[in-house]
Design a protein around this motif. Structure first.
Motif, PDB file in Angstrom:
ATOM      1  N   MET A  21       0.826  -1.208   0.000  1.00  0.00           N
ATOM      2  CA  MET A  21       0.000   0.000   0.000  1.00  0.00           C
ATOM      3  C   MET A  21       0.865   1.265   0.000  1.00  0.00           C
ATOM      4  O   MET A  21       0.539   2.252  -0.675  1.00  0.00           O
ATOM      5  CB  MET A  21      -0.951  -0.008   1.198  1.00  0.00           C
ATOM      6  N   THR A  22       1.961   1.228   0.724  1.00  0.00           N
ATOM      7  CA  THR A  22       2.867   2.370   0.754  1.00  0.00           C
ATOM      8  C   THR A  22       3.503   2.596  -0.613  1.00  0.00           C
ATOM      9  O   THR A  22       3.650   3.732  -1.076  1.00  0.00           O
ATOM     10  CB  THR A  22       3.964   2.161   1.818  1.00  0.00           C
ATOM     11  N   SER A  23       3.862   1.485  -1.272  1.00  0.00           N
ATOM     12  CA  SER A  23       4.436   1.583  -2.610  1.00  0.00           C
ATOM     13  C   SER A  23       3.427   2.171  -3.593  1.00  0.00           C
ATOM     14  O   SER A  23       3.761   3.044  -4.408  1.00  0.00           O
ATOM     15  CB  SER A  23       4.886   0.193  -3.078  1.00  0.00           C
ATOM     16  N   ASP A  24       2.178   1.704  -3.522  1.00  0.00           N
ATOM     17  CA  ASP A  24       1.125   2.230  -4.391  1.00  0.00           C
ATOM     18  C   ASP A  24       0.897   3.716  -4.135  1.00  0.00           C
ATOM     19  O   ASP A  24       0.665   4.496  -5.063  1.00  0.00           O
ATOM     20  CB  ASP A  24      -0.176   1.464  -4.168  1.00  0.00           C
ATOM     21  N   ASN A  25       0.968   4.076  -2.868  1.00  0.00           N
ATOM     22  CA  ASN A  25       0.768   5.489  -2.521  1.00  0.00           C
ATOM     23  C   ASN A  25       1.872   6.357  -3.111  1.00  0.00           C
ATOM     24  O   ASN A  25       1.621   7.485  -3.569  1.00  0.00           O
ATOM     25  CB  ASN A  25       0.734   5.649  -0.998  1.00  0.00           C
ATOM     26  N   GLY A  26       3.089   5.841  -3.137  1.00  0.00           N
ATOM     27  CA  GLY A  26       4.187   6.576  -3.753  1.00  0.00           C
ATOM     28  C   GLY A  26       3.975   6.754  -5.248  1.00  0.00           C
ATOM     29  O   GLY A  26       4.230   7.825  -5.812  1.00  0.00           O
ATOM     30  N   ALA A  27       3.484   5.677  -5.905  1.00  0.00           N
ATOM     31  CA  ALA A  27       3.202   5.765  -7.338  1.00  0.00           C
ATOM     32  C   ALA A  27       2.095   6.786  -7.604  1.00  0.00           C
ATOM     33  O   ALA A  27       2.155   7.549  -8.579  1.00  0.00           O
ATOM     34  CB  ALA A  27       2.803   4.398  -7.876  1.00  0.00           C
ATOM     35  N   LEU A  28       1.084   6.813  -6.743  1.00  0.00           N
ATOM     36  CA  LEU A  28      -0.001   7.782  -6.901  1.00  0.00           C
ATOM     37  C   LEU A  28       0.507   9.211  -6.695  1.00  0.00           C
ATOM     38  O   LEU A  28      -0.012  10.154  -7.296  1.00  0.00           O
ATOM     39  CB  LEU A  28      -1.125   7.483  -5.911  1.00  0.00           C
ATOM     40  N   GLY A  29       1.534   9.363  -5.852  1.00  0.00           N
ATOM     41  CA  GLY A  29       2.135  10.683  -5.687  1.00  0.00           C
ATOM     42  C   GLY A  29       2.767  11.166  -6.984  1.00  0.00           C
ATOM     43  O   GLY A  29       2.657  12.349  -7.343  1.00  0.00           O
ATOM     44  N   ALA A  30       3.420  10.230  -7.708  1.00  0.00           N
ATOM     45  CA  ALA A  30       3.995  10.576  -9.013  1.00  0.00           C
ATOM     46  C   ALA A  30       2.902  10.910 -10.014  1.00  0.00           C
ATOM     47  O   ALA A  30       3.035  11.834 -10.826  1.00  0.00           O
ATOM     48  CB  ALA A  30       4.856   9.420  -9.522  1.00  0.00           C
TER      49      ALA A  30
END
Length: 316
Positions: free
Chosen positions: A53-62
């Protein structure tokens, strides 16, 4: 019963004190880091889910950053197209005036030339981060050099299973002209909405707003020719309105995705928090209880150790 070599009470008190200190150390760690699950060893399932989930959140930040860039770029194009519509309307007014008997065609043409130059400057200046779809420039390359490929994709959203989802836009529908920096003058502009002939059914071709055969009322004073120019100007305005609609539709999609991505980021952040972050109210309360247990454990161990001293007194 008391033993000389083994103090069962002291051993029990020591065991309880050790457990209390271990819990106290874990609680202090949670209090300092804010995390109830810091490593996979704490809870492998929740830790793994939280990492994804943290990784996905980082991608969504991009994605969010890309959407902001896209929104600014589309705002630039939309503003330029709307201004172009206003300028073409001025040319349309001049064409109407040119059909009035006794009109000063030289002065009218001078005003049309000024508006044509304004259109050239508007389209040429609508650049954002190396992109200028209005004059056919994509990534610093003019549209004619892109093997006819004019459909571009803007980053729209991201899912862990599907990857990046794109917002597609056909740039050929918004090109005011297509030869980029090659359009150094009104006459050298080519292609696109402004430099391609706009001809209605049954109307003789009469040139375009820009280009080598751009409108010139001083050489086309015959009423039917002026009427054909006016018809072409109306068609150009319609094409510009369609271009504005294309850009506006993309803007709406970008805005929708920005709202969606922001909501997803909040949901993921809350999800990670519920999985691995510590409830600070609960942790602080537990800390006080454990500190009290530690003090009682020390006192209990001290009392248990005193039993050995009592056996020594029997030999005095």
């Amino acid at each position: 019963m008391s033993y000389l070599l083994t103090n069962a009470s002291a051993l029990t008190a020591l065991q309880n004190l050790t457990m209390t200190q271990s819990s106290l150390s874990n609680t202090q760690s949670q209090l300092s880091t804010g995390l109830a699950i810091q490593n996979a060893s704490d809870n492998s399932s929740y830790w793994s889910i939280a990492q994804t989930m943290t990784s996905d959140n980082g991608a969504l930040g991009a994605v969010s950053s890309a959407l902001k860039t896209s929104a600014s770029m589309l705002d630039t194009f939309n503003s330029a197209i709307k201004l172009s519509i206003s300028v073409v309307n001025l040319i349309k007014n001049d064409l109407v005036a040119a059909q009035n008997p006794g009109a000063n065609l030289t002065q009218i043409q001078s005003d049309i030339a000024a508006q044509q130059n304004a259109l050239l400057q508007i389209a040429g200046g609508a650049a954002f981060n190396g992109q200028n779809w209005l004059n056919g420039t994509i990534n610093g390359v003019t549209n004619s050099s892109l093997s006819g490929s004019t459909q571009l994709s803007l980053v729209g959203s991201y899912t862990n299973s599907g990857g990046v989802n794109a917002i597609s836009i056909q740039t050929s529908t918004v090109n005011l002209f297509t030869n980029g920096v090659g359009a150094s003058t009104v006459a050298t502009a080519s292609g696109g909405i402004l430099a391609a002939a706009q001809t209605a059914s049954g109307v003789t071709a009469c040139g375009a707003i820009l280009g080598a055969s751009s409108f010139n009322v001083t050489t086309s004073s015959v009423g039917t020719q002026l009427q054909a120019m006016l018809s072409a100007a109306n068609l150009t305005i319609t094409a510009l309105e369609n271009a504005a609609t294309t850009v506006g539709s993309a803007q709406e999609q970008v805005t929708t995705q920005q709202t969606f991505v922001s909501t997803m980021q909040n949901n993921l952040s809350n999800g990670v928090a519920s999985l691995v972050q510590a409830d600070m109210n609960q942790v602080s309360t537990r800390l006080q209880a454990l500190q009290t247990q530690q003090q009682l454990g020390v006192q209990s161990l001290s009392i248990a150790n005193q039993s050995s001293q009592m056996i020594l007194r029997l030999f005095q």
